[in-house]
Write an enzyme that holds these catalytic residues in place. Structure first.
Site, PDB file in Angstrom:
ATOM      1  N   HIS A  85      10.092  58.297  17.986  1.00 58.79           N
ATOM      2  CA  HIS A  85      11.090  59.295  18.361  1.00 58.79           C
ATOM      3  C   HIS A  85      10.583  60.727  18.200  1.00 58.79           C
ATOM      4  CE1 HIS A  85      15.323  60.668  18.945  1.00 58.79           C
ATOM      5  NE2 HIS A  85      15.406  59.523  19.572  1.00 58.79           N
ATOM      6  N   ASP A 145      22.100  61.814  12.961  1.00 62.31           N
ATOM      7  CA  ASP A 145      23.103  61.433  13.969  1.00 62.31           C
ATOM      8  C   ASP A 145      22.723  60.143  14.688  1.00 62.31           C
ATOM      9  OD1 ASP A 145      24.791  63.576  13.483  1.00 62.31           O
ATOM     10  OD2 ASP A 145      23.770  64.880  14.909  1.00 62.31           O
ATOM     11  N   GLU A 156      30.531  68.789  11.828  1.00 63.60           N
ATOM     12  CA  GLU A 156      29.546  69.275  12.789  1.00 63.60           C
ATOM     13  C   GLU A 156      30.269  70.107  13.843  1.00 63.60           C
ATOM     14  OE1 GLU A 156      26.650  66.767  14.561  1.00 63.60           O
ATOM     15  OE2 GLU A 156      25.975  65.879  12.666  1.00 63.60           O
TER      16      GLU A 156
END
Length: 525
Positions: A102, A165, A276
């Site tokens: 990632h 997240d 958030e």
């Protein structure tokens, strides 16, 4: 921790790092192949068809390795790194740990080097061990995915305190950066919730480290961008896990009111468990799109709300609860919301399981994969901005630079610096509170418009140029620079400590070459 005067050996290693600024374009990679093939491993090395190790989520850089190690044990990793270390400056071989791939800028790649596939572990060494009791924790392998840790710890009614997240990332990957999500205002990042690590250094040593044992390595590796060692095991703090989550979204049209409410909530004694926010620019039919996940408190008012052509700011909140606490939880939420200045017609609520909430981004991943839109370029830009400068930043960036719909979310939320350990390698801006602003854009392949890669990269550069010209004191999260001068500026006064740790734990600059902080010096003698 005070550092002692550098010894002759350390001075030699330090000079090697200085020499690493010099590039010698000689291909020694092929010399490493025969010697690597002689290693006695539980797993195996592959030398062909390794194209997967030359790709990552960013989909912008592709550097083919000489070999990929598929380890079955920690000793496989240690043996391979020690072998490269013993080859010394006569080899250009470097080593990079690759988790779930990632990375955004080739950080987990090793051109003509060895990439370690951290997800290939199996058997007892990969097994998680959950310890219950007064201070619960889980021991997990560095290549384990956070989603798997969540699923295992939930069997005991427990879960880690701090998250990212997206949960389909490896433990070693996020701990080498920081690991931030909406719980960070309370618990700090993931690197603030680790008790102990097992690390393989750039010399092939396998060391256990914590605040009591090898403390300098422990703090250096956390947020250390893979420069001092590969995390092979971590002891992660746990807490009782809730069954359910109240998931809430509300909208603001005024940025000052939005940030005031965010800062109020992260400092309140009784507040939400997750805080958030994100920026919305000219999004058509916004609230109708939310209806697949959320229910409007007032359907009629919500149906009349227009988001077209508007710049809006969404506050996203979550409150944990168990089924027998629903009435109390609803009252707490009502009281908290009554203190906020959002647009009243835009209150949307949802009730989901704890694991559904934490794994929410994976739902989007599945949809994007089905449309062939997941494996596209992701020119993300993540910034940490001092609270004192966030309004200057927003006025220019959201007012002048970003003028059309973003092809991906723009996150924005504040966190307390006091929840971060300043002994780690993570670099933060000045001030007691700072904001994460994350431009998580996806580029449409072959597009030459505003959703194309070149436009997004130009936009990112404009944002960075403005931050520098306006002296905002911004720091990059998941940083990417191409020169050591830029890295020195990024670390600022902490560069000396970073260099000393590199000298101590990876003096030949073998590890994580894709970060482009140090370059391995090669002797031609």
């Amino acid at each position: 921790m005070r550092y002692q005067p550098i010894s002759i050996l350390s001075l030699r290693s330090f000079m090697i790092l200085i020499l690493s600024c010099i590039t010698i374009n000689i291909n020694f990679g092929f010399l490493g192949t025969p010697s690597l093939q002689t290693l006695s491993l539980d797993g195996h090395l592959s030398f062909d068809e390794n194209y997967h190790a030359a790709r990552d989520f960013g989909n912008r850089h592709q550097f083919l390795p000489l070999a990929v190690l598929h380890p079955k044990s920690v000793s496989d990793i240690a043996i391979t790194i020690m072998h490269v270390w013993q080859m010394g400056l006569g080899s250009e071989l470097t080593v990079a740990a690759r988790g779930h791939g990632h990375s955004l800028q080739g950080q987990a790649q090793a051109h003509r080097g060895v990439v370690i596939n951290m997800e290939s572990f199996s058997g007892l060494e990969k097994q998680m061990r959950v310890h219950t009791g007064k201070s619960p924790y889980v021991d997990a392998y560095g290549g384990e995915l956070w989603i798997n840790i969540l699923q295992e710890t939930l069997k005991y009614g427990l879960a880690p305190k701090s998250w990212t997240d997206y949960l389909h990332l490896t433990v070693g990957g996020t701990l080498s950066n920081a690991g931030i999500s909406g719980q960070a205002f309370r618990h700090g990042p993931q690197i603030s919730n680790v008790h102990q690590l097992e690390v393989v250094t750039g010399k092939g040593e396998v060391l256990n480290c914590s605040e009591e044992q090898n403390a300098d390595l422990f703090h250096g590796v956390l947020g250390g961008l893979g420069q001092f060692g590969i995390i092979t095991r971590a002891r992660i703090s746990l807490e009782p896990a809730p069954k359910m989550v109240k998931w809430i979204r509300v909208l603001y049209s005024d940025f000052s009111t939005f940030t005031r409410d965010q800062e109020h909530l992260i400092s309140a004694e009784n507040t939400f468990d997750y805080i958030e926010g994100f920026v919305i620019i000219n999004r058509t039919g916004l609230l109708n799109n939310w209806r697949s996940f959320f229910n409007p408190q007032d359907p009629l008012q919500a149906s009349q709300f227009e988001s077209d052509g508007r710049k809006l700011f969404c506050l996203e909140l979550a409150k944990h609860f168990n089924p027998d606490e629903i009435d109390t939880t609803n009252k707490e939420i009502e009281n908290l919301l009554s203190q906020l200045g959002y647009i009243s017609s835009t209150l949307f609520l949802s009730e989901v399981s704890y694991i559904e909430f934490l794994d929410r981004v994976h739902v989007s991943e599945v949809k994007l994969r089905s449309k062939g839109l997941w494996e596209v370029p992701h020119p993300w830009l993540n910034l940490l901005i001092p609270r004192s400068k966030i309004h200057d930043f927003a006025k220019e960036v959201f007012g002048n630079i970003l003028t059309d719909t973003s092809n991906g979310p723009i996150l924005i939320y504040p966190v307390h610096k006091s929840k971060w350990d300043n002994r780690t390698s993570a670099v933060l801006p000045e001030g007691d509170v700072f904001y994460l602003v994350a431009f998580l854009t996806s580029a449409v392949p072959s597009s030459t418009g505003t959703d194309g890669l070149e436009h997004i990269l130009t936009q990112n550069k404009r944002i960075l140029d403005f931050c520098e010209a306006a002296h905002l004191g911004v720091k990059q999260y998941l940083p990417h620079y191409t020169t050591q001068k830029e890295w020195r500026a990024h670390f600022g006064p902490r560069w000396q400590v970073f260099m000393q740790r590199k000298t101590a734990y990876d003096p030949l600059a073998i590890l994580a070459p894709g970060q482009k902080i140090f370059q391995k010096a090669i002797s031609i003698l």
